[in-house]
Write a protein that holds these residues in place. Structure first.
Motif, PDB file in Angstrom:
ATOM      1  N   ILE A  67       0.774  -1.282  -0.108  1.00 23.78           N
ATOM      2  CA  ILE A  67       0.004  -0.127   0.068  1.00 23.78           C
ATOM      3  C   ILE A  67       0.869   1.325  -0.001  1.00 23.78           C
ATOM      4  N   PHE A  68       1.885   1.115   0.748  1.00 27.13           N
ATOM      5  CA  PHE A  68       2.797   2.059   1.233  1.00 27.13           C
ATOM      6  C   PHE A  68       3.602   2.636  -0.417  1.00 27.13           C
ATOM      7  N   ALA A  69       3.876   1.624  -1.117  1.00 26.11           N
ATOM      8  CA  ALA A  69       4.576   1.709  -2.484  1.00 26.11           C
ATOM      9  C   ALA A  69       3.324   2.221  -3.542  1.00 26.11           C
ATOM     10  N   GLY A  70       2.311   1.890  -3.316  1.00 30.49           N
ATOM     11  CA  GLY A  70       1.281   2.625  -4.406  1.00 30.49           C
ATOM     12  C   GLY A  70       1.119   3.719  -4.134  1.00 30.49           C
ATOM     13  N   LEU A  71       0.996   4.133  -2.862  1.00 30.45           N
ATOM     14  CA  LEU A  71       0.738   5.587  -2.586  1.00 30.45           C
ATOM     15  C   LEU A  71       1.775   6.575  -3.001  1.00 30.45           C
ATOM     16  N   ARG A  72       2.906   5.785  -2.653  1.00 32.79           N
ATOM     17  CA  ARG A  72       4.408   6.700  -3.045  1.00 32.79           C
ATOM     18  C   ARG A  72       4.369   6.818  -4.669  1.00 32.79           C
ATOM     19  N   ASP A  73       4.078   5.582  -5.135  1.00 26.83           N
ATOM     20  CA  ASP A  73       4.265   5.981  -6.563  1.00 26.83           C
ATOM     21  C   ASP A  73       3.183   6.892  -7.288  1.00 26.83           C
ATOM     22  N   ALA A  74       1.827   6.873  -6.798  1.00 26.85           N
ATOM     23  CA  ALA A  74       1.062   7.973  -7.252  1.00 26.85           C
ATOM     24  C   ALA A  74       1.319   9.381  -6.773  1.00 26.85           C
ATOM     25  N   THR A  75       1.922   9.661  -5.832  1.00 24.09           N
ATOM     26  CA  THR A  75       2.282  10.917  -5.323  1.00 24.09           C
ATOM     27  C   THR A  75       3.627  11.473  -5.774  1.00 24.09           C
ATOM     28  N   THR A  76       4.713  10.565  -6.124  1.00 27.55           N
ATOM     29  CA  THR A  76       5.986  10.896  -6.613  1.00 27.55           C
ATOM     30  C   THR A  76       6.385  10.189  -7.704  1.00 27.55           C
ATOM     31  N   PRO A  97      -1.670  15.859 -18.647  1.00 31.94           N
ATOM     32  CA  PRO A  97      -1.361  15.154 -20.161  1.00 31.94           C
ATOM     33  C   PRO A  97      -0.114  14.925 -20.526  1.00 31.94           C
ATOM     34  N   GLY A  98      -0.165  13.636 -20.961  1.00 25.74           N
ATOM     35  CA  GLY A  98       1.276  13.148 -21.349  1.00 25.74           C
ATOM     36  C   GLY A  98       2.049  12.517 -20.134  1.00 25.74           C
ATOM     37  N   GLU A  99       1.705  12.751 -18.945  1.00 27.77           N
ATOM     38  CA  GLU A  99       2.350  12.189 -17.855  1.00 27.77           C
ATOM     39  C   GLU A  99       2.184  10.614 -17.973  1.00 27.77           C
ATOM     40  N   SER A 100       3.235   9.913 -17.377  1.00 27.07           N
ATOM     41  CA  SER A 100       3.227   8.401 -17.252  1.00 27.07           C
ATOM     42  C   SER A 100       2.083   7.859 -16.454  1.00 27.07           C
ATOM     43  N   VAL A 101       2.024   6.580 -16.476  1.00 25.81           N
ATOM     44  CA  VAL A 101       0.947   6.024 -15.346  1.00 25.81           C
ATOM     45  C   VAL A 101       1.766   5.439 -14.377  1.00 25.81           C
ATOM     46  N   PRO A 102       1.376   5.948 -13.081  1.00 25.74           N
ATOM     47  CA  PRO A 102       2.118   5.317 -11.894  1.00 25.74           C
ATOM     48  C   PRO A 102       1.629   3.801 -11.806  1.00 25.74           C
ATOM     49  N   TYR A 103       2.240   3.005 -12.579  1.00 28.66           N
ATOM     50  CA  TYR A 103       1.840   1.537 -12.289  1.00 28.66           C
ATOM     51  C   TYR A 103       1.907   0.592 -10.932  1.00 28.66           C
ATOM     52  N   GLY A 104       2.651   1.377 -10.061  1.00 26.75           N
ATOM     53  CA  GLY A 104       2.809   0.840  -8.650  1.00 26.75           C
ATOM     54  C   GLY A 104       1.295   0.774  -7.921  1.00 26.75           C
ATOM     55  N   VAL A 105       0.472   1.626  -8.612  1.00 27.46           N
ATOM     56  CA  VAL A 105      -0.791   1.497  -8.008  1.00 27.46           C
ATOM     57  C   VAL A 105      -1.482   0.137  -8.334  1.00 27.46           C
ATOM     58  N   ALA A 106      -1.692  -0.008  -9.658  1.00 31.57           N
ATOM     59  CA  ALA A 106      -2.295  -1.186 -10.290  1.00 31.57           C
ATOM     60  C   ALA A 106      -1.350  -2.619  -9.700  1.00 31.57           C
ATOM     61  N   ILE A 107      -0.181  -2.542  -9.405  1.00 30.24           N
ATOM     62  CA  ILE A 107       0.801  -3.574  -8.950  1.00 30.24           C
ATOM     63  C   ILE A 107       0.077  -3.766  -7.491  1.00 30.24           C
ATOM     64  N   ALA A 108       0.006  -2.527  -6.634  1.00 32.30           N
ATOM     65  CA  ALA A 108      -0.472  -2.999  -5.360  1.00 32.30           C
ATOM     66  C   ALA A 108      -2.064  -3.439  -5.242  1.00 32.30           C
ATOM     67  N   ALA A 109      -2.839  -3.101  -6.400  1.00 32.39           N
ATOM     68  CA  ALA A 109      -4.034  -3.403  -6.251  1.00 32.39           C
ATOM     69  C   ALA A 109      -4.183  -4.834  -6.524  1.00 32.39           C
ATOM     70  N   GLY A 110      -3.411  -5.349  -7.561  1.00 33.01           N
ATOM     71  CA  GLY A 110      -3.538  -6.593  -7.917  1.00 33.01           C
ATOM     72  C   GLY A 110      -2.912  -7.634  -6.674  1.00 33.01           C
ATOM     73  N   ALA A 111      -1.747  -7.086  -6.293  1.00 35.00           N
ATOM     74  CA  ALA A 111      -1.020  -7.787  -5.200  1.00 35.00           C
ATOM     75  C   ALA A 111      -2.122  -8.042  -3.834  1.00 35.00           C
ATOM     76  N   LEU A 112      -2.805  -6.982  -3.566  1.00 32.28           N
ATOM     77  CA  LEU A 112      -3.783  -6.959  -2.608  1.00 32.28           C
ATOM     78  C   LEU A 112      -4.923  -7.833  -2.560  1.00 32.28           C
ATOM     79  N   ALA A 113      -5.474  -7.836  -3.911  1.00 30.65           N
ATOM     80  CA  ALA A 113      -6.661  -8.674  -4.247  1.00 30.65           C
ATOM     81  C   ALA A 113      -6.224 -10.206  -3.997  1.00 30.65           C
ATOM     82  N   ALA A 114      -4.920 -10.438  -4.770  1.00 35.07           N
ATOM     83  CA  ALA A 114      -4.386 -11.954  -4.841  1.00 35.07           C
ATOM     84  C   ALA A 114      -3.880 -12.450  -3.472  1.00 35.07           C
ATOM     85  N   PHE A 115      -3.450 -11.599  -2.766  1.00 35.35           N
ATOM     86  CA  PHE A 115      -2.810 -12.188  -1.436  1.00 35.35           C
ATOM     87  C   PHE A 115      -3.562 -13.089  -0.717  1.00 35.35           C
TER      88      PHE A 115
END
Length: 169
Positions: free
Chosen positions: A18-27, A142-160
């Motif tokens: 969760i911390f990694a996903g939040l950190r990726d979304a914000t920084t 517009p044009g910024e990248s996607v903070p994919y750590g958010v998706a990784i966190a969501a997938g990891a939490l759902a599969a855990f």
């Protein structure tokens, strides 16, 4: 007391993800220490929960395969380097057969995230987004990248919950 310790060790995974996903979304940065902490904490949690050694070895194999896959995605610029390392560290905790669920759910979450960001970043919606912190302004740019750590966190939490570690609790 032992059960409490096992539960606390298991909580390391969702807390760091969760911390990694939040950190990726914000920084747009996932610090290396998060992935390293996940890798270092895994054997402690696995042994404390009584995971058999062959299963632990398989988990490390899944993590290594995920690292190769993550760096292949990094090489074609689909994700960042921190995302690739987080993807592998989370796969280590998820293991087999939940890794298939993890991969699928992470892909779906990434697609949903990308579509949502495209919508928010559109010229039609963006003017209606109130100004906020600098990280939000960057996220909707517009044009910024996607903070994919958010998706990784969501997938990891759902599969855990389907992981071998979680099943041992």
């Amino acid at each position: 007391m032992i059960h409490l310790l096992q539960t606390l060790l298991l909580l390391v995974f969702p807390a760091l993800v969760i911390f990694a996903g939040l950190r990726d979304a914000t920084t747009y940065i996932i610090p290396n220490w998060i992935s390293l902490a996940l890798v270092a904490a895994f054997p402690v949690a696995a042994l404390a929960l009584g995971l058999p050694l062959p299963t632990i070895a398989l988990q490390f194999g899944i993590g290594a395969a995920a690292l190769v896959l993550g760096f292949a995605m990094y090489a074609v610029r689909w994700i960042g380097g921190g995302d690739a390392k987080l993807f592998a560290a989370a796969a280590l905790w998820i293991g087999w057969p939940a890794a298939v669920t993890y991969l699928g759910l992470t892909g779906i979450a990434g697609g949903v995230l990308a579509v949502a960001l495209l919508g928010i970043r559109s010229a039609y919606v963006r003017p209606f987004i109130p100004s906020g912190p600098r990280w939000l302004a960057r996220l909707i740019e517009p044009g910024e990248s996607v903070p994919y750590g958010v998706a990784i966190a969501a997938g990891a939490l759902a599969a855990f919950p389907a992981s071998a570690l979680f099943a041992r609790l």
